[in-house]
Write an enzyme that holds these catalytic residues in place. Structure first.
Site, PDB file in Angstrom:
ATOM      1  N   HIS A  65      -3.540  -1.903  -6.627  1.00  0.00           N
ATOM      2  CA  HIS A  65      -2.647  -0.799  -6.971  1.00  0.00           C
ATOM      3  C   HIS A  65      -3.468   0.328  -7.596  1.00  0.00           C
ATOM      4  CE1 HIS A  65       0.884  -3.891  -7.377  1.00  0.00           C
ATOM      5  NE2 HIS A  65       0.346  -3.845  -6.170  1.00  0.00           N
ATOM      6  N   ASP A 110       0.797  -1.233   0.000  1.00  0.00           N
ATOM      7  CA  ASP A 110       0.000   0.000   0.000  1.00  0.00           C
ATOM      8  C   ASP A 110       0.825   1.276   0.000  1.00  0.00           C
ATOM      9  OD1 ASP A 110      -2.681  -1.258   0.185  1.00  0.00           O
ATOM     10  OD2 ASP A 110      -1.997  -1.881   2.163  1.00  0.00           O
TER      11      ASP A 110
END
EC number: 6.3.4.4
Length: 411
Positions: A44, A14
Site C-alpha cells: 500500500h 492496487d
C-alpha cells in the site's frame, strides 16, 4: 467524522487503499488503523506532501501521520518482514499492537509457496500467505503470535512446520531467536484490545488486496487465501461505514480472467510492475461489470473513493466498459453464486475467460459516472499519488443512477 470506516478495494488490488487510508487519517483524529486481512504481501503506497514514500505491508497506512496500527486476529503476521519494514520506518514499534491469536508466517511457509508457484503459476505474491492458511486449516497447533512469548512452545510448533514441508532451509534456532525478539519489540494483546480501540475513538479498518481476489468470491483458483470483503470487519465492529476504492482504470497482477485488459493502453506505473511471483502488472478499461459484482458480494458500499482521476486526461483512449459479450450474448451483470461454493466460482472463471468487452464509452465526468454505475456517492477523489492530490467531496454531489439488474443466470 466520528464513525469507524472500513476501506476495501473493489477490484483486484492496487486501487490505492493505502493513499485513501492516509487521507482519512489526515482529515480527522484517528484512534488507530486496524488491519483485518492478508499479511506481508500487501503493498500500500503512501506519498506525503513533501515526497516521502513508503510501501506499507503490515504497518497501517496512517503510520507516517503517527496513527497507531493494530494487527487483528485476522492478520497473518510475518515477524521477519515486519522487522525490515519497521527499520525502513525508523522502528515505530510504540505505534504497533498485535493480537496474540493472529497466525505466524514462517520462512518454510514462504519457501513452500515459492516452490509451488514455480511448479504451477497461480499469481501468488510469494510471501507464504496461502501456505500459512492451508497449514493452519489442517493443524490446530499452527504457530500464533502469542507463542513468541513461550519459546519452548514456539520451538515445538516451528519444528512441526519445518517437518511438514520436508526441507530444512533456515535453522529453527534462528527463527526462534528472531520471533522471540519480535515478541520483545511489540505489544501483544488480547482480542478485547480491538473493542477498546473502537470505544476510544474513530478507527479506520484497512483491507488488503481486492474483492475480486476474495477466497470465496473471486475467480477461483486465481484468488487469495483471505477474506477481502467487509466480512471480517463485521465480526470485529458492530457499526461502520463501508468505503469502496476503485481506479479510473482496472488493473490486475498475474494470472486469471481480466475481461477489459488491453495491452495497447500505455499506462505505466511508478509503484507497480512485473513481479517475480505475481507476474505481469496488467491494465485495462474500467470494468463496471466486475466492480458492480464486487459491490454486491461485499454486501454493498456506503461511499466510494476514486483514484487516478488524473489519468484519463492523459490517455484519450481510456474508456468505461458496461457490458460483456460472451457465448453469443450481451450481459451487464455477473451473477453471484451461493456462499462458499468454489465449484460455482470455478465455472464463473471459465465463463469470464470467454468474455470480451461489450459496450465501451468515455464519460465526461469520470467520478460521477463511476458513482452512478456502482450505485454509491463518491466522497474522495484522488488526482495523484501525494496526500495533497486528494479531494473530499460531500456525499450526494455525484448522485447514483439506477442500475438495471437482469434476472438471467450466467453459469
Amino acid at each position: 467524522m466520528t464513525e469507524h470506516v472500513a476501506v476495501v478495494d473493489l477490484g483486484y488490488g492496487d486501487a490505492g487503499k493505502g493513499t485513501v487510508v492516509d487521507a482519512l487519517c489526515g482529515r480527522r483524529t484517528t484512534r488507530a488503523v486496524l488491519r483485518f486481512n492478508g499479511g506481508a504481501q500487501a503493498a500500500h503506497n503512501v506519498v506525503t506532501a513533501d515526497g516521502r514514500h513508503h510501501t506499507f505491508s503490515q504497518f497501517g497506512s496512517g503510520t507516517l501521520r503517527g496513527v497507531p496500527t493494530h494487527l487483528t486476529r485476522f492478520m497473518i503476521v510475518d515477524p521477519l518482514a515486519l522487522s525490515a519494514e519497521a527499520a525502513a520506518l525508523g522502528n515505530p514499534y510504540e505505534l504497533l499492537t498485535v493480537d496474540g491469536d493472529a497466525l505466524l508466517s514462517t520462512p518454510w511457509h514462504r519457501a513452500a509457496n515459492r516452490r509451488r508457484e514455480r511448479a504451477d503459476r497461480h499469481g501468488s505474491c510469494g510471501m507464504g500467505i496461502g501456505e500459512t492458511m492451508a497449514y493452519a486449516l489442517g493443524n490446530p497447533d499452527a504457530p500464533r503470535v502469542a507463542d513468541v512469548l513461550n519459546p519452548a512452545r514456539l520451538r515445538r510448533r516451528l519444528e512441526k512446520v519445518q517437518e511438514a514441508y520436508g526441507f530444512g532451509g533456515t535453522p529453527v534456532d534462528d527463527v526462534v531467536d528472531a520471533f522471540t525478539a519480535f515478541g520483545r519489540a511489540v505489544r501483544i494483546v488480547h482480542e478485547s484490545w480491538t473493542m477498546r480501540l473502537l470505544a476510544e475513538g474513530p478507527c479506520v479498518f484497512e483491507g488488503a488486496q481486492g474483492v475480486l481476489l476474495d477466497e470465496w468470491r473471486g475467480w477461483h483458483p486465481h484468488t487469495t487465501w483471505s477474506t477481502t470483503t467487509f466480512d471480517n470487519v463485521a465480526e470485529l465492529c458492530p457499526s461502520f461505514r463501508r468505503l469502496g476504492v476503485v481506479r479510473t482504470y482496472t488493473t490486475r497482477h498475474g494470472a486469471g480472467p481480466f475481461v477489459t485488459e488491453n495491452p495497447l493502453l500505455d499506462l505505466p506505473e511508478r509503484h507497480n510492475g512485473h513481479g517475480e511471483w505475481q507476474g505481469a502488472f496488467r491494465t485495462g478499461h474500467f470494468d463496471a461489470v466486475a466492480h458492480r459484482y464486487a459491490v454486491q458480494v461485499a454486501g454493498g458500499v456506503d461511499e466510494l473513493a476514486v483514484t487516478h482521476l488524473d489519468v484519463p486526461a492523459l490517455h484519450g483512449e481510456l474508456k468505461i466498459c458496461t457490458s460483456y459479450r460472451v457465448d453469443g450474448e450481451v450481459v451487464d451483470r455477473i451473477v453471484p453464486g451461493p456462499a462458499r461454493d468454489l465449484a460455482y466460482q470455478e465455472r464463473l472463471t471459465g465463463w469470464l475467460s470467454r468474455a470480451r468487452p461489450g459496450a465501451l464509452h468515455r464519460p465526461a465526468d469520470w467520478a460521477a459516472e463511476i458513482g452512478g454505475l456502482l450505485g454509491a456517492p463518491v466522497t474522495l477523489e484522488s488526482y495523484g499519488p501525494r496526500s495533497t492530490d486528494k479531494r473530499f467531496v460531500s456525499a450526494g454531489v455525484h448522485p447514483p443512477s439506477r442500475i438495471r439488474l437482469p434476472a438471467y443466470c450466467l453459469v
